[in-house]
Design a protein around this motif. Structure first.
Motif, mmCIF file in Angstrom:
data_model
loop_
_atom_site.group_PDB
_atom_site.id
_atom_site.type_symbol
_atom_site.label_atom_id
_atom_site.label_comp_id
_atom_site.label_asym_id
_atom_site.label_seq_id
_atom_site.Cartn_x
_atom_site.Cartn_y
_atom_site.Cartn_z
ATOM 1 N N ASN A 5 33.780 42.092 37.959
ATOM 2 C CA ASN A 5 33.176 40.804 38.287
ATOM 3 C C ASN A 5 33.479 39.766 37.208
ATOM 4 O O ASN A 5 32.855 39.777 36.133
ATOM 5 C CB ASN A 5 31.660 40.964 38.442
ATOM 6 N N ASP A 6 34.478 38.916 37.447
ATOM 7 C CA ASP A 6 34.786 37.775 36.591
ATOM 8 C C ASP A 6 35.011 38.189 35.138
ATOM 9 O O ASP A 6 34.473 37.578 34.213
ATOM 10 C CB ASP A 6 33.650 36.751 36.682
ATOM 11 N N SER A 8 36.923 38.752 31.529
ATOM 12 C CA SER A 8 37.903 38.064 30.681
ATOM 13 C C SER A 8 37.993 38.772 29.339
ATOM 14 O O SER A 8 36.991 39.303 28.839
ATOM 15 C CB SER A 8 37.514 36.600 30.449
ATOM 16 N N HIS A 24 39.087 35.721 33.946
ATOM 17 C CA HIS A 24 38.148 35.626 35.077
ATOM 18 C C HIS A 24 38.632 36.433 36.281
ATOM 19 O O HIS A 24 38.691 35.943 37.402
ATOM 20 C CB HIS A 24 37.940 34.158 35.457
ATOM 21 N N SER A 26 38.403 39.170 39.113
ATOM 22 C CA SER A 26 37.455 39.885 39.961
ATOM 23 C C SER A 26 38.228 40.772 40.932
ATOM 24 O O SER A 26 39.244 40.355 41.486
ATOM 25 C CB SER A 26 36.571 38.909 40.749
ATOM 26 N N GLU A 60 33.637 38.537 28.792
ATOM 27 C CA GLU A 60 32.788 37.998 29.861
ATOM 28 C C GLU A 60 32.861 38.930 31.061
ATOM 29 O O GLU A 60 33.777 39.734 31.193
ATOM 30 C CB GLU A 60 33.260 36.605 30.300
ATOM 31 N N GLY A 61 31.912 38.782 31.969
ATOM 32 C CA GLY A 61 31.933 39.519 33.216
ATOM 33 C C GLY A 61 31.342 40.914 33.099
ATOM 34 O O GLY A 61 30.849 41.323 32.042
ATOM 35 N N ASN A 223 45.630 37.832 35.670
ATOM 36 C CA ASN A 223 44.872 37.838 36.920
ATOM 37 C C ASN A 223 45.702 38.427 38.051
ATOM 38 O O ASN A 223 46.922 38.589 37.928
ATOM 39 C CB ASN A 223 44.420 36.419 37.288
#
Length: 263
Positions: A5-6, A8, A24, A26, A60-61, A223
């Motif tokens: 989930n998102d 980084s 980011h 997902s 993050e995430g 990504n």
């Protein structure tokens, strides 16, 4: 089954050498998926595996495995649910130990100097015989004497002895010659199917990316830029993948390590 989930990850943040490895991202992997992952060097493929396996903690995430949040879980604890093979055939087994002792180690029976029953030895021999490499007749030989392909096949067997919830294959055939690579891939397919594993495989061979599994992801600059599966995927060629990359990334895929053959 696996939910990213998102997430980084940036290396050397706040410095002139800062590099965003995952941006980011997902992703949802369903139970039973066999996903091949392709992309140029620096696309974030191995960093993705390191994030899932716990080598790197995301900036993050969050990461969920089978409904459980493992975002901050240490790598050694994730290893109970996540199996992993690397490009280097020297990793994943104990070179100084025999094939028998390595199998015992994988089974949680101790390993070196462990006392095995006749039944246990026969069970390990039967497991190794499935590889069809003649290793069942060499159970007392040190693993260091095996070829790269034999060692990778054995490591695959060890990593899935107690089937993990998720199997990560990080270019596990890249160091092998083409004939051996093909054999190890066939063994991989059999092991994944027999154990009904959920599997993610990084490969530099685009033909392999389309030939194995049910889903292919293309990564670029941290990504996923293309995600195709099942029937739609079965109609694709390597040329189609190259066109997709150029369309999605805005540039041609240029990487000497990528094998583009579509024979």
């Amino acid at each position: 089954m696996l939910k990213l989930n998102d997430i980084s990850i940036t290396f050397n943040p706040g410095t002139p050498n800062a590099k965003t490895a995952l941006s980011h991202l997902s992703l949802h992997i369903k139970k039973g998926d066999f996903v091949s992952i392709i992309g140029a060097n620096g696309a974030g493929k191995s960093t993705l595996f390191n994030a899932i396996g716990g080598t790197f903690i995301t900036d993050e995430g969050s990461i969920e495995l089978d409904g459980k949040d493992i975002t901050l879980m240490p790598e050694h604890k994730r290893a109970k649910s996540i199996g992993r093979l690397f490009q280097d055939p020297m990793l994943g087994s104990a070179p100084g130990m025999s094939i028998m002792d390595n199998m015992a180690l994988a089974a949680g029976k101790g390993g070196w100097l462990s006392i095995l029953t006749k039944k246990e030895k026969e069970a390990f021999r039967d497991r190794v015989a499935v590889l069809e490499m003649g290793l069942e007749d060499r159970m007392d030989q040190p693993v260091r004497l095996l070829s790269g392909g034999q060692r990778q096949a054995l490591t695959l067997l060890m990593a899935t002895y107690n089937p993990p919830k998720l199997l990560l294959l990080d270019e596990h055939t890249a160091a092998l010659d083409p004939a051996t690579s093909e054999k190890v891939m066939k063994i991989t397919k059999q092991v994944v199917e027999d154990n009904k594993l959920t599997c993610m495989m990084i490969t530099h061979n685009m033909t392999t990316a389309l030939a194995y599994g049910n889903r292919t992801l293309m990564m670029n600059r941290g990504n996923v830029i293309y995600d195709v599966r099942d029937e739609e995927r079965s109609k694709l060629t390597v040329a189609d993948l190259l066109d997709k990359f150029k369309t999605k990334a805005g540039e041609a895929l240029d990487n000497d390590r990528m094998l583009l053959s579509d024979d």
